[in-house]
Design an enzyme around this catalytic site. Structure first.
Site, short mmCIF file in Angstrom:
data_model
loop_
_atom_site.label_atom_id
_atom_site.label_comp_id
_atom_site.label_asym_id
_atom_site.label_seq_id
_atom_site.Cartn_x
_atom_site.Cartn_y
_atom_site.Cartn_z
N SER A 154 23.18 -6.80 13.24
CA SER A 154 21.75 -6.62 13.50
C SER A 154 21.58 -5.41 14.41
O SER A 154 22.50 -5.07 15.16
CB SER A 154 21.20 -7.87 14.21
OG SER A 154 19.90 -7.62 14.72
N TYR A 189 21.21 -14.59 20.63
CA TYR A 189 21.43 -13.94 19.32
C TYR A 189 22.05 -12.56 19.53
O TYR A 189 23.02 -12.18 18.87
CB TYR A 189 20.09 -13.85 18.61
CG TYR A 189 20.11 -13.16 17.26
CD1 TYR A 189 20.62 -13.81 16.14
CD2 TYR A 189 19.58 -11.88 17.10
CE1 TYR A 189 20.62 -13.18 14.90
CE2 TYR A 189 19.56 -11.25 15.87
CZ TYR A 189 20.08 -11.90 14.77
OH TYR A 189 20.07 -11.28 13.54
N1 LIG Z 1 15.76 -10.83 8.69
C1 LIG Z 1 15.95 -10.00 9.69
O1 LIG Z 1 14.98 -9.44 10.22
C2 LIG Z 1 17.36 -9.70 10.15
C3 LIG Z 1 17.55 -8.59 10.97
C4 LIG Z 1 18.83 -8.30 11.41
C5 LIG Z 1 19.90 -9.09 11.03
N2 LIG Z 1 19.68 -10.17 10.23
C6 LIG Z 1 20.84 -10.98 9.84
O2 LIG Z 1 20.78 -11.23 8.46
C7 LIG Z 1 21.54 -12.41 8.16
C8 LIG Z 1 20.74 -13.29 7.20
O3 LIG Z 1 19.56 -13.74 7.86
P1 LIG Z 1 18.14 -13.80 7.12
O4 LIG Z 1 17.27 -12.83 7.78
O5 LIG Z 1 18.30 -13.76 5.67
O6 LIG Z 1 17.64 -15.24 7.63
P2 LIG Z 1 17.39 -16.63 6.88
O7 LIG Z 1 16.44 -16.47 5.74
O8 LIG Z 1 17.07 -17.58 7.97
O9 LIG Z 1 18.83 -16.98 6.27
C9 LIG Z 1 19.88 -17.38 7.10
C10 LIG Z 1 20.95 -18.03 6.27
O10 LIG Z 1 22.02 -18.41 7.15
C11 LIG Z 1 22.32 -19.78 6.97
N3 LIG Z 1 22.86 -20.39 8.16
C12 LIG Z 1 22.24 -20.68 9.34
N4 LIG Z 1 23.09 -21.30 10.16
C13 LIG Z 1 24.27 -21.41 9.51
C14 LIG Z 1 25.53 -21.98 9.81
N5 LIG Z 1 25.74 -22.62 10.98
N6 LIG Z 1 26.53 -21.93 8.91
C15 LIG Z 1 26.32 -21.33 7.72
N7 LIG Z 1 25.15 -20.79 7.34
C16 LIG Z 1 24.14 -20.84 8.23
C17 LIG Z 1 20.98 -20.40 6.55
O11 LIG Z 1 21.20 -21.66 5.94
P3 LIG Z 1 20.14 -22.89 6.04
O12 LIG Z 1 19.03 -22.56 5.09
O13 LIG Z 1 20.95 -24.08 5.66
O14 LIG Z 1 19.67 -22.93 7.48
C18 LIG Z 1 20.46 -19.33 5.60
O15 LIG Z 1 21.10 -19.46 4.36
C19 LIG Z 1 21.87 -13.04 9.50
O16 LIG Z 1 23.20 -12.74 9.86
C20 LIG Z 1 20.92 -12.36 10.46
O17 LIG Z 1 21.43 -12.33 11.77
C21 LIG Z 1 18.43 -10.49 9.79
#
Ligand SMILES: NC(=O)c1ccc[n+]([C@@H]2O[C@H](COP(=O)([O-])OP(=O)(O)OC[C@H]3O[C@@H](n4cnc5c(N)ncnc54)[C@H](OP(=O)(O)O)[C@@H]3O)[C@@H](O)[C@H]2O)c1
Length: 288
Positions: free
Chosen positions: A146, A159
């Site tokens: 991130s 985070y």
């Molecule tokens: N969206 C943004 O703005 C953003 C920005 C920077 C970085 N990121 C990074 O992008 C990645 C994906 O996030 P996203 O934005 O797509 O968010 P999201 O829609 O909340 O998806 C997160 C995913 O991670 C899973 N997860 C959560 N806790 C977990 C655990 N303990 N073990 C295994 N899986 C787990 C969730 O599963 P459940 O549905 O079962 O909870 C979901 O499938 C993350 O690493 C996040 O830090 C996102």
């Protein structure tokens, strides 16, 4: 030789194989399906039975994985390697959540849990895959970090710390694997549409005693932001921007160690280079 469905195929005909974690929503859900459409054999993970079923409906081989549960990591690797005949071309560590709250309001247990999910579990899965890639002489390890892994922002201490730790760990691995044929890349997105904010609301309400905090007034803005689905920005793209970086990290002859994705993330990196630290932190402290 490996078995794909009912068909025995030779190595030359095998599909490229990848594990994508956190594929129930957001970036992981998009990337798993996009890679499948591009011809990859995708092993995707989720936690809820309905999310696993939805991936299977789309022809993706889906498994349960919770990074906080080492047994689930071990079981995932065993199942995938059994299906591929002990090979794997790519790993996209992606599943994570954001625990909001000021550092002084974070219960230690909440910080530990954040690290189990966002850091220790990623390390565990990665080190189970490295020997596989070493044996075959190639592989791509891609981690969804991130912009908060490069530049910390207030109220995101847990985070941000987990992503900074990830950056440190995986950049050491990047150097340690030089010459092995295995490449390590970190994708550093800024705000991208996903469920990360609505999921963060759950963690905030569960672990932060916001009504009795010195930051109570600031938390009202934080709560409004999370309830509205995260940062309100006309620059907020969809997960396809992360997929584009992931494709490069997986396929390019020269994958990069860093992929800074989205305009706000690029601005963040630029400001970090240009501004004195005290000015940068003063500016960031004004953000909701
Ligand atoms: N969206 C943004 O703005 C953003 C920005 C920077 C970085 N990121 C990074 O992008 C990645 C994906 O996030 P996203 O934005 O797509 O968010 P999201 O829609 O909340 O998806 C997160 C995913 O991670 C899973 N997860 C959560 N806790 C977990 C655990 N303990 N073990 C295994 N899986 C787990 C969730 O599963 P459940 O549905 O079962 O909870 C979901 O499938 C993350 O690493 C996040 O830090 C996102």
């Amino acid at each position: 030789m490996a078995t794909l469905g009912q068909t025995t195929i030779s190595p030359a005909q095998e599909l490229r194989t990848i594990i994508v974690t956190g594929a129930s929503s957001g970036i992981g859900a998009y990337c798993a399906r996009a890679l499948k459409a591009e011809g990859w054999r995708v092993f995707a993970t989720a936690r809820k039975p309905e999310d696993i079923a939805a991936l299977e409906t789309d022809g993706i081989e889906a498994f349960y994985l919770d990074y906080r549960e080492p047994n689930s990591i071990e079981a995932l690797v065993a199942s995938v390697l059994e299906r591929t005949g002990g090979r794997l071309d790519g790993l996209f560590n992606n599943g994570a959540y954001a625990q909001p709250g000021a550092v002084e309001d974070l219960p230690v247990a909440a910080l530990r849990e954040q690290f189990e999910a966002n850091f220790f579990g990623w390390h565990d899965l990665t080190r189970r895959i490295v020997p596989v890639m070493r044996r075959q002489g190639h592989g791509r390890l891609v981690h969804c970090s991130s912009i908060l892994g490069l530049t910390p922002v207030r109220f995101r201490g847990a985070y941000s710390a987990s992503k900074h730790a990830l950056e440190g760990l995986m950049l050491c691995m990047h150097q340690e694997l030089q010459g092995s044929g295995i490449h390590v890349s970190l994708i550093e997105p800024g705000p991208v549409t996903s469920k990360i904010a609505s999921n963060a609301l759950f963690w905030f309400l569960r672990n932060i005693d916001h009504e009795n905090s010195a930051h109570r007034l600031d938390y009202e803005a934080q709560l409004a932001r999370l309830r509205a689905g995260g940062s309100i920005s006309s620059l907020k793209p969809g997960p396809e921007v992360v997929h584009a970086a992931l494709r490069h990290a997986l396929l390019s002859r020269r994958p990069r160690p860093h992929y800074v994705v989205t305009v706000p993330a690029k601005i963040g990196v630029m400001l970090k280079r240009l501004l004195p630290a005290s000015a940068l932190y003063r500016m960031l402290a004004k953000r909701a």
